[in-house]
Enzyme design. Structure first.
Site, PDB file in Angstrom:
ATOM      1  N   CYS A  31       0.914  -1.130   0.098  1.00  0.00           N
ATOM      2  CA  CYS A  31      -0.002  -0.057  -0.057  1.00  0.00           C
ATOM      3  C   CYS A  31       0.840   1.228  -0.001  1.00  0.00           C
ATOM      4  O   CYS A  31       2.131   1.178   0.432  1.00  0.00           O
ATOM      5  CB  CYS A  31      -0.949   0.046   1.360  1.00  0.00           C
ATOM      6  SG  CYS A  31      -1.913  -1.555   1.384  1.00  0.00           S
ATOM      7  N   GLY A  52      -1.191   0.677  -4.765  1.00  0.00           N
ATOM      8  CA  GLY A  52      -2.399  -0.080  -4.243  1.00  0.00           C
ATOM      9  C   GLY A  52      -3.574   0.534  -5.069  1.00  0.00           C
ATOM     10  O   GLY A  52      -3.781   1.662  -5.200  1.00  0.00           O
ATOM     11  N   ASN A  59       1.101   0.222   5.929  1.00  0.00           N
ATOM     12  CA  ASN A  59       1.545  -0.204   4.730  1.00  0.00           C
ATOM     13  C   ASN A  59       2.471  -1.504   5.223  1.00  0.00           C
ATOM     14  O   ASN A  59       3.261  -1.367   6.183  1.00  0.00           O
ATOM     15  CB  ASN A  59       2.551   0.473   3.728  1.00  0.00           C
ATOM     16  CG  ASN A  59       3.479  -0.247   2.836  1.00  0.00           C
ATOM     17  OD1 ASN A  59       4.368   0.271   2.316  1.00  0.00           O
ATOM     18  ND2 ASN A  59       3.037  -1.245   2.225  1.00  0.00           N
ATOM     19  N   GLY A  60       2.111  -2.738   4.909  1.00  0.00           N
ATOM     20  CA  GLY A  60       2.805  -3.738   5.343  1.00  0.00           C
ATOM     21  C   GLY A  60       1.986  -5.163   5.436  1.00  0.00           C
ATOM     22  O   GLY A  60       0.942  -4.935   5.237  1.00  0.00           O
ATOM     23  N   TYR A  91      10.773  -3.686  -8.251  1.00  0.00           N
ATOM     24  CA  TYR A  91       9.190  -3.473  -8.824  1.00  0.00           C
ATOM     25  C   TYR A  91       8.374  -2.545  -8.157  1.00  0.00           C
ATOM     26  O   TYR A  91       7.903  -1.522  -8.779  1.00  0.00           O
ATOM     27  CB  TYR A  91       8.576  -4.842  -8.900  1.00  0.00           C
ATOM     28  CG  TYR A  91       7.055  -4.768  -9.232  1.00  0.00           C
ATOM     29  CD1 TYR A  91       6.459  -4.448 -10.605  1.00  0.00           C
ATOM     30  CD2 TYR A  91       6.131  -4.884  -8.228  1.00  0.00           C
ATOM     31  CE1 TYR A  91       5.250  -4.554 -10.646  1.00  0.00           C
ATOM     32  CE2 TYR A  91       4.705  -4.854  -8.456  1.00  0.00           C
ATOM     33  CZ  TYR A  91       4.286  -4.463  -9.834  1.00  0.00           C
ATOM     34  OH  TYR A  91       3.012  -4.289 -10.038  1.00  0.00           O
TER      35      TYR A  91
HETATM   36  O1  LIG Z   1       5.231 -12.865 -13.519  1.00  0.00           O
HETATM   37  P1  LIG Z   1       4.216 -12.133 -13.250  1.00  0.00           P
HETATM   38  O2  LIG Z   1       3.371 -12.847 -11.948  1.00  0.00           O
HETATM   39  O3  LIG Z   1       3.409 -11.752 -14.281  1.00  0.00           O
HETATM   40  O4  LIG Z   1       4.689 -10.780 -12.498  1.00  0.00           O
HETATM   41  C1  LIG Z   1       5.736  -9.938 -12.804  1.00  0.00           C
HETATM   42  C2  LIG Z   1       5.275  -8.923 -13.827  1.00  0.00           C
HETATM   43  O5  LIG Z   1       4.102  -8.192 -13.169  1.00  0.00           O
HETATM   44  C3  LIG Z   1       5.010  -6.819 -12.834  1.00  0.00           C
HETATM   45  O6  LIG Z   1       4.093  -5.860 -13.806  1.00  0.00           O
HETATM   46  P2  LIG Z   1       2.883  -5.020 -13.772  1.00  0.00           P
HETATM   47  O7  LIG Z   1       2.126  -5.237 -15.121  1.00  0.00           O
HETATM   48  O8  LIG Z   1       2.528  -5.322 -12.410  1.00  0.00           O
HETATM   49  O9  LIG Z   1       3.258  -3.591 -13.708  1.00  0.00           O
HETATM   50  P3  LIG Z   1       4.320  -2.496 -14.562  1.00  0.00           P
HETATM   51  O10 LIG Z   1       3.551  -2.023 -15.732  1.00  0.00           O
HETATM   52  O11 LIG Z   1       5.003  -1.543 -13.587  1.00  0.00           O
HETATM   53  O12 LIG Z   1       5.519  -3.372 -15.013  1.00  0.00           O
HETATM   54  C4  LIG Z   1       6.207  -6.895 -12.990  1.00  0.00           C
HETATM   55  O13 LIG Z   1       6.871  -5.758 -13.622  1.00  0.00           O
HETATM   56  C5  LIG Z   1       6.439  -8.008 -14.188  1.00  0.00           C
HETATM   57  O14 LIG Z   1       6.214  -7.417 -15.615  1.00  0.00           O
HETATM   58  N1  LIG Z   2      -0.073  -4.158   0.939  1.00  0.00           N
HETATM   59  C1  LIG Z   2      -0.106  -3.479   2.218  1.00  0.00           C
HETATM   60  O1  LIG Z   2       0.526  -2.604   2.607  1.00  0.00           O
HETATM   61  C2  LIG Z   2      -1.240  -4.095   2.765  1.00  0.00           C
HETATM   62  C3  LIG Z   2      -1.818  -3.548   4.048  1.00  0.00           C
HETATM   63  C4  LIG Z   2      -2.563  -4.412   4.949  1.00  0.00           C
HETATM   64  N2  LIG Z   2      -1.962  -5.734   5.343  1.00  0.00           N
HETATM   65  C5  LIG Z   2      -3.958  -4.552   4.321  1.00  0.00           C
HETATM   66  O2  LIG Z   2      -4.105  -5.983   3.615  1.00  0.00           O
HETATM   67  O3  LIG Z   2      -4.887  -3.920   4.007  1.00  0.00           O
HETATM   68 MG   LIG Z   3       5.616  -5.443 -15.278  1.00  0.00          MG
END
Ligand SMILES: O=P(O)(O)OC[C@H]1O[C@H](OP(=O)(O)OP(=O)(O)O)[C@H](O)[C@@H]1O
Ligand SMILES: NC(=O)CC[C@H](N)C(=O)O
Ligand SMILES: [Mg+2]
Length: 490
Positions: free
Chosen positions: A2, A28, A101-102, A256
């Site tokens: 988050c 998020g 967040n966490g 990421y």
């Molecule tokens: O192996 P997977 O389970 O597919 O996960 C990894 C992928 O998901 C994320 O991209 P995402 O589309 O979430 O966001 P981005 O546009 O910031 O790259 C990450 O950058 C990889 O491309």
């Molecule tokens: N990704 C997060 O930081 C999640 C915060 C919290 N554990 C929730 O599920 O809302």
């Molecule tokens: Mg991606």
């Protein structure tokens, strides 16, 4: 993962919290909320959806006050429902709103403790609501409402809570409270600026990009285990509230999660990703001498920085071969596998002339469930590529993440229990290469912090907080894609 923001201003803060949330939206996409301390009332507005969908002029106009917090949610506990959107609120003591967040890893035990010993009801399945009640109980045990009393309460929170947490709270009659888990797993940064009347205004946020766009100067990261109190009058107090523990910021933020224009722990995310590209490019040169790659193509968005540097190291062209539909969000943080899989096709479309009759090296920042790469390799072939190679700027993800990234079940991870050769076959590429963990850690640490430690648990299987026996099985039962599907259906 988050996004959280808290601001103490000299004027109303709701509009700035909203703007801060919009630049943390990538953390998020499921729900968003703002709480403000408006005289003697805590105003809260929250709901499911993107920030722009949750708030309108009417709801914003109700969020009066010069102290406030905000949250955008990617669930790691409980459900995706609107009753688990944040901030959470308790009326006693004083009135507290909290955004987290966490992810806590002792939520069940804490929930029982909170009910049986602290005599407090937690009304949802959210770990964050449990954390709020622990903080509320610890604050209630103090005699006064002062920064010192808050720090003593936070010592209690840090003794009881286990896991990853970066937190902002609005406390009626006091101001803003912020704190971070003793390992500093989740990021939290502090900033300051002068208000219109010349007095100090403060912000605490998940990423420094929120400070940049609101005109705050980045002062420093909140220290692991540190508590910060900023009174409604704008005075800042800070104190260490936990016994020293290994500092282990989450490495996946750099891989990421975070925006490249953020600084986390004095490390530029953009620079860290560029260095990941350099080390991976060098590994390709070592392991594939005399390679026949014609072009390096990133899988947008997050892999771009690394892909460009790989192309530079290899001395081949970098081309944008996939166009991203900017109206589709991040697929990895979507709640269900069906939705994730459908969204890759809707999100990315190839430009065939960049693929036709070429040997292409596709680069992604990470391969987690393999949802993206499996489809993208096929798209590259369909677009006419002669050969398709795949490089991942992160090592194989083989273990669950339990500190705020929703990867609870190792059998959903494409690399779990598979060799790199098996994964290569499954993804359908001609060859596959992963970054080594030591190279990733060195790339993130950079020249300024050689040897720095990170939480790299999803790559290494080593968990800095320790793990109770049976924990992984329990979260698998609660949070696997299968379990979530059943919950939604019922
Ligand atoms: O192996 P997977 O389970 O597919 O996960 C990894 C992928 O998901 C994320 O991209 P995402 O589309 O979430 O966001 P981005 O546009 O910031 O790259 C990450 O950058 C990889 O491309
Ligand atoms: N990704 C997060 O930081 C999640 C915060 C919290 N554990 C929730 O599920 O809302
Ligand atoms: Mg991606």
């Amino acid at each position: 993962m988050c996004g959280i923001v808290g601001i103490v201003g000299q004027a109303e803060v709701a509009a700035e919290l909203y703007d801060g949330l919009t630049v943390l939206q990538h953390r998020g996409q499921d729900a968003a909320g703002i709480a403000t301390a408006d005289g003697g009332k805590l105003r809260v507005h929250k709901g499911n959806g993107l920030v722009r969908d949750v708030f309108d002029a009417g709801s914003m106009s109700l969020l009066g006050g010069r102290v406030g917090i905000a949250h955008c949610r990617y669930p790691t506990a409980g459900s995706e429902g609107s009753d688990e959107a944040q901030p959470f609120y308790v009326n006693s003591p004083f009135g507290i709103a909290l955004a987290h967040n966490g992810n806590l890893i002792n939520t069940d035990a804490l929930r029982r403790e909170v009910f049986e010993q602290d005599r407090r009801n937690v009304n949802t399945e959210s770990d964050s609501e449990v954390l709020l009640n622990v903080f509320a109980h610890e604050l209630d045990s103090q005699k006064a409402l002062t920064p010192d009393a808050v720090f003593r309460a936070l010592e209690g929170v840090n003794r009881r809570a286990k896991g990853g947490y970066a937190v902002v709270c609005a406390v009626l009659g006091l101001g803003l409270v912020a704190f971070r888990d003793p390992n500093g797993i989740r990021p939290l940064v502090l900033g300051k600026r002068k208000g219109a009347n010349g007095d100090d205004e403060y912000i605490v946020a998940s990423e420094s990009v929120a400070l940049d766009i609101l005109g705050f100067e980045r002062l420093r990261d909140v220290e692991p285990g540190e508590g910060i109190v900023i009174t409604a009058r704008g005075e800042l107090f800070a104190q260490q509230c936990a016994a020293p523990q290994a500092h282990a910021p989450c490495i996946f933020e750099y891989v990421y999660f975070a925006r490249p224009d953020s600084m986390i722990e004095e490390i530029s995310v953009h620079k860290a990703r560029m260095r990941m590209g350099v080390t991976l490019g060098e590994k390709i040169l070592r392991e594939r001498p005399g390679h026949d790659i014609d072009v390096v193509i990133p899988i947008p968005d997050t892999s771009r920085d690394a892909a460009l540097e790989i192309a530079n190291v290899l001395g081949v062209k970098y081309r944008e071969g996939f166009i991203k539909n900017r109206y589709v969000g991040r697929t990895f943080i979507m709640p269900g596998q069906g939705e994730r899989a459908k969204s890759v096709k809707r999100k990315l479309n190839p430009i065939p002339l960049e693929f036709r009759n070429r040997v292409v090296l596709l680069v992604d920042d990470s391969i987690v469930r393999g949802t993206t790469s499996q489809q993208i390799v096929q798209m590259a072939r369909d677009a006419g590529a002669k050969k398709v190679y795949l490089a991942s700027a992160a090592p194989p993800v083989r273990h669950p993440n339990i500190y705020g990234i929703d990867m609870p079940s190792s059998d959903e991870l494409v690399a779990h229990g598979r060799s790199e050769k098996d994964i290569e076959q499954l993804l359908g590429c001609d060859w596959l290469i992963y970054q080594d963990l030591a190279d990733l850690e060195a790339a993130v640490a950079g020249p300024k912090f050689p040897g720095r430690r990170f939480d790299s648990s999803c790559f290494s299987g080593e968990y800095v907080t320790g793990i109770e026996p049976g924990y992984f099985e329990r979260i698998r039962q609660l949070r696997s894609d299968e379990a979530k599907k059943k919950r939604r259906a019922s």
